[in-house]
Motif scaffolding. Structure first.
Motif, PDB file in Angstrom:
ATOM      1  N   UNK A   1       0.871  -1.156   0.000  1.00  0.00           N
ATOM      2  CA  UNK A   1       0.000   0.000   0.000  1.00  0.00           C
ATOM      3  C   UNK A   1       0.913   1.211   0.000  1.00  0.00           C
ATOM      4  N   UNK A   2       0.863   2.024  -1.032  1.00  0.00           N
ATOM      5  CA  UNK A   2       1.868   3.075  -1.154  1.00  0.00           C
ATOM      6  C   UNK A   2       1.897   4.008   0.041  1.00  0.00           C
ATOM      7  N   UNK A   3       0.738   4.293   0.594  1.00  0.00           N
ATOM      8  CA  UNK A   3       0.744   5.209   1.718  1.00  0.00           C
ATOM      9  C   UNK A   3       1.055   4.500   3.006  1.00  0.00           C
ATOM     10  N   UNK A   4       0.847   3.220   3.028  1.00  0.00           N
ATOM     11  CA  UNK A   4       1.046   2.471   4.262  1.00  0.00           C
ATOM     12  C   UNK A   4       0.057   2.905   5.303  1.00  0.00           C
ATOM     13  N   UNK A   5      -1.015   3.536   4.846  1.00  0.00           N
ATOM     14  CA  UNK A   5      -1.892   4.175   5.811  1.00  0.00           C
ATOM     15  C   UNK A   5      -3.057   3.310   6.231  1.00  0.00           C
ATOM     16  N   UNK A   6      -3.348   2.265   5.479  1.00  0.00           N
ATOM     17  CA  UNK A   6      -4.543   1.536   5.820  1.00  0.00           C
ATOM     18  C   UNK A   6      -4.238   0.290   6.637  1.00  0.00           C
ATOM     19  N   UNK A   7      -3.050   0.181   7.154  1.00  0.00           N
ATOM     20  CA  UNK A   7      -2.738  -0.952   7.991  1.00  0.00           C
ATOM     21  C   UNK A   7      -3.210  -0.689   9.411  1.00  0.00           C
ATOM     22  N   UNK A   8      -3.273  -1.770  10.153  1.00  0.00           N
ATOM     23  CA  UNK A   8      -3.850  -1.731  11.477  1.00  0.00           C
ATOM     24  C   UNK A   8      -2.723  -2.070  12.451  1.00  0.00           C
ATOM     25  N   UNK A   9      -2.121  -1.060  13.056  1.00  0.00           N
ATOM     26  CA  UNK A   9      -0.995  -1.322  13.953  1.00  0.00           C
ATOM     27  C   UNK A   9      -0.846  -0.191  14.950  1.00  0.00           C
ATOM     28  N   UNK A  10      -0.348  -0.535  16.115  1.00  0.00           N
ATOM     29  CA  UNK A  10      -0.168   0.463  17.157  1.00  0.00           C
ATOM     30  C   UNK A  10       1.119   1.252  16.975  1.00  0.00           C
ATOM     31  N   UNK A  11       1.250   2.305  17.733  1.00  0.00           N
ATOM     32  CA  UNK A  11       2.415   3.179  17.583  1.00  0.00           C
ATOM     33  C   UNK A  11       3.738   2.468  17.811  1.00  0.00           C
TER      34      UNK A  11
ATOM     35  N   UNK B   1       2.824  -6.712   5.778  1.00  0.00           N
ATOM     36  CA  UNK B   1       2.831  -7.656   6.895  1.00  0.00           C
ATOM     37  C   UNK B   1       1.418  -8.064   7.242  1.00  0.00           C
ATOM     38  N   UNK B   2       1.259  -9.358   7.428  1.00  0.00           N
ATOM     39  CA  UNK B   2      -0.047  -9.877   7.790  1.00  0.00           C
ATOM     40  C   UNK B   2      -0.203  -9.788   9.302  1.00  0.00           C
ATOM     41  N   UNK B   3      -1.279  -9.161   9.740  1.00  0.00           N
ATOM     42  CA  UNK B   3      -1.493  -8.993  11.172  1.00  0.00           C
ATOM     43  C   UNK B   3      -2.160 -10.203  11.786  1.00  0.00           C
ATOM     44  N   UNK B   4      -1.689 -10.628  12.947  1.00  0.00           N
ATOM     45  CA  UNK B   4      -2.297 -11.795  13.599  1.00  0.00           C
ATOM     46  C   UNK B   4      -3.136 -11.390  14.807  1.00  0.00           C
ATOM     47  N   UNK B   5      -3.211 -10.089  15.065  1.00  0.00           N
ATOM     48  CA  UNK B   5      -3.983  -9.636  16.214  1.00  0.00           C
ATOM     49  C   UNK B   5      -5.456  -9.508  15.900  1.00  0.00           C
ATOM     50  N   UNK B   6      -6.212  -9.044  16.887  1.00  0.00           N
ATOM     51  CA  UNK B   6      -7.639  -8.839  16.651  1.00  0.00           C
ATOM     52  C   UNK B   6      -7.842  -7.878  15.486  1.00  0.00           C
TER      53      UNK B   6
END
Ligand code: CAO
Length: 596
Positions: A290-300, A316-321
């Motif tokens: 994702x060019x912006x890297x903005x739509x991923x779901x990750x904490x600070x 990266x594939x997220x394994x969290x909720x």
């Protein structure tokens, strides 16, 4: 040294939050403000920073726990000034810190809730936001109302919850983009959280007034936006809270990661699009980033780690909720990438974007049965593909007149029987190859492209391809240049037998500088062998045949051996390959030269 409880601070109007990541373990030493855990409410995810520097003595939360304000999540042996001697006042001090720092965190969560959910303490902020928003919407005064001409507006940075000079880590729009209200314009990251600043209006981006890496503060110019229609009406119609909502979400916001759940949306359109985008980005590391890297779901904390490690979160594939990317996911991804680059093989080919070959249902065309590949077959398949994909191959063909060699070899038959050794052509090929490698040392190198270095080998070990019922195996004969023909013949015979009996040790298949693959006993006139990388060349040998050779006066029958020399064109140029092949032909044509 005193032991202090670590308490969950004010969650800013949110009753409870789920622990999605625990960043420390008992016994860890932390600095004040180091993240202890990341929690996520239905509005945002934020880090809970350590109130003191010291050693974590106890930790009573784990991923998945639900925590509320005031919950004790552990204790810390603070190594100095906590601002108080007794526990009660330490707590107060904690609260004070939380008020100034943790609260700043939690306010981000809070701010996304919109006006109706804001606590009284937000009222000042709310009016700030109004001011911000108004400024953004109507830099030149109140808009004319009703349907009006597109109007150029400067969107300003809203309140950042007391943060100042926050670096921009992503720019999510470009000039000319048509955007909706609430679309994230930029992502900023404080040392506590990352958050999006959304657009207060729908419109067209005229100019982006900040760059990645800029440090921005409340009130700074952000984007020049051409707003269609009446901007105030837009604000009202979006959410019923009008401009306030836009500014509040801009301020609070969520880490970019949480947008799919977090972003207020009147019609749900944005949520759906965002969810789809989230799903894509978390699906696989082989998708385009994702060019912006903005739509991923990750904490600070995870974002920070990924940045430090140079990992693109969108891969990266997220394994969290909710497919949230956890620290372990980033670490696992880095490990996988390292392994891939070390192996450089089939896996790398997938990462390089080469489409996989899809298998049809063969049973549609006739009867089939499946059987597992042997370990050797799998290894060969991987090695061949790795080499084929990484090495620019060229094959140089040459003939060698081995009439005299064969006469000599056959004359040794009785001697061989005495020794119990069969002197085949292979021993001569080994000897001639070693000598050619000495003459042309560029055939005895490996390339280290990462370091842009050529590794020159001072030894000559040659691999011989052996056809076995299990598959192809390549045992290695060491120091070929130092051994005589009988010794080489004996060793080749022994290693070939061991390969066929599956008795080769791993060490006996390592360390080759060059390989020989002889299909002469089977047939063929020429072939293009695949270099056994990181070696840079391989000699293929086909079946010798009697051929008429012109000697200047007449055609005479000669036994001609076809040679096929494949090489890595990065390490060896064509002229050298022709010289090497000619040298081999010369040595095999007059084996007395092997003695020189
Ligand atoms: N032309 C004509 N005859 C040849 C020859 C050639 N180039 N090379 C070997 N021969 C003959 C030998 O002289 C021998 O004949 P006699 O029994 O009459 O003496 C017969 O073929 C069998 O030789 P060999 O194969 O047992 O012995 P070798 O030393 O020549 O080869 C080995 C040994 C291990 C290289 C071979 O047995 C082998 O496994 N080759 C296959 C390698 C392979 O699969 N390569 C492909 C790799 S990529 O897929």
């Amino acid at each position: 040294m005193s032991e202090q409880e670590i308490k969950v601070p004010d969650l800013g109007g949110v009753d409870e939050a789920e622990v999605i990541e625990v960043s420390v373990a008992e016994g860890d030493t932390v600095e004040q403000e180091d993240p202890i855990l990341t929690m996520e409410s239905d509005k945002a995810s934020v880090d809970l920073p350590s109130p003191f520097a010291g050693k974590i003595v106890k930790l009573t939360v784990k991923v998945g726990d639900t925590i509320r304000e005031g919950d004790v999540i552990g204790s810390i042996e603070s190594d100095g000034d906590t601002g108080s001697d007794d526990e009660e006042s330490a707590d107060e001090e904690d609260d004070g810190k939380e008020g100034s720092e943790n609260k700043a965190e939690t306010q981000k969560a809070k701010s996304k809730q919109g006006k109706s959910e804001q606590s009284p303490s937000d009222s000042d902020e709310a009016s700030d936001d109004d001011a911000q928003s108004s400024e953004a919407k109507s830099p030149g005064g109140k808009s004319s109302g009703g349907k009006s001409e597109p109007e150029s507006k400067t969107v300003k940075v809203p309140s950042l919850d007391g943060f100042d000079k926050v670096p921009v880590i992503e720019i999510n729009v470009s000039e000319g983009d048509e955007i909706d209200a609430e679309d994230p314009l930029v992502t900023v990251e404080s040392d506590k959280a990352s958050m999006d600043i959304p657009s207060p209006f729908k419109g067209k981006v005229e100019k982006v007034l900040v760059s990645k890496g800029d440090e921005i503060s409340e009130g700074d110019d952000l984007i020049q936006l051409l707003v269609e229609g009446d901007s105030e009406e837009q604000g009202e119609s979006e959410d019923g809270n009008g401009k306030k909502e836009a500014a509040a979400s801009g301020k609070g916001n969520n880490e970019s990661s949480s947008k799919s759940e977090d972003k207020p949306s009147a019609d749900g359109k944005r949520d759906d699009a965002q969810k789809a985008s989230d799903a894509d980005s978390s699906g696989t590391d082989d998708t385009e980033a994702d060019p912006a890297g903005a739509s991923v779901h990750a904490g600070p904390a995870v974002r920070k780690l990924a940045r430090e490690m140079g990992a693109e979160l969108s891969r990266i594939k997220g394994s969290g909720p909710k497919s949230r990317i956890l620290k372990e996911d980033v670490e696992g991804y880095i490990r996988q990438q390292l392994k891939r680059s070390q192996e450089g093989g089939a896996a790398a080919s997938t990462a390089s974007g080469i489409p996989a070959i899809k298998l049809p249902d063969f049973s549609e065309f006739g009867e089939v049965e499946r059987e597992a590949m042997s370990r050797v077959q799998v290894a060969t398949a991987n090695n061949m593909q790795r080499s084929w994909l990484n090495v620019p191959h060229v094959t140089q063909f040459e003939d060698a007149d081995i009439t005299d060699l064969e006469d000599f070899r056959k004359a040794q038959k009785a001697a061989g029987e005495e020794k119990g050794i069969k002197l085949t052509l292979l021993a001569f090929l080994l000897k001639a190859s070693a000598q050619a490698m000495q003459a042309y040392p560029q055939f005895n190198v490996a390339l280290d492209m990462d370091r842009k270095e050529i590794i020159r080998k001072k030894y000559i070990h040659i691999g011989i391809a052996v056809d076995t019922p299990e598959g192809l195996m390549v045992p290695v004969i060491r120091d070929v240049d130092k051994k005589g023909l009988w010794e080489l013949a004996a060793e080749a015979q022994e290693l070939a037998a061991k390969a066929r009996d599956r008795k080769l040790k791993p060490a006996e298949m390592k360390g080759a500088c060059f390989s020989i693959t002889s299909l002469g006993g089977i047939g063929g006139t020429a072939f293009t062998p695949i270099v056994n990388a990181p070696e840079v060349a391989i000699l293929g040998v086909s079946r010798s045949a009697m051929k008429p050779v012109w000697d200047g006066n007449a055609f005479i029958p000669r036994l001609v051996l076809p040679l096929s020399l494949s090489y890595d064109h990065r390490a060896v140029n064509g002229a050298d390959a022709a010289r090497f092949a000619t040298k081999l032909s010369d040595l095999l044509g007059d084996i007395r030269k092997l003695l020189l």
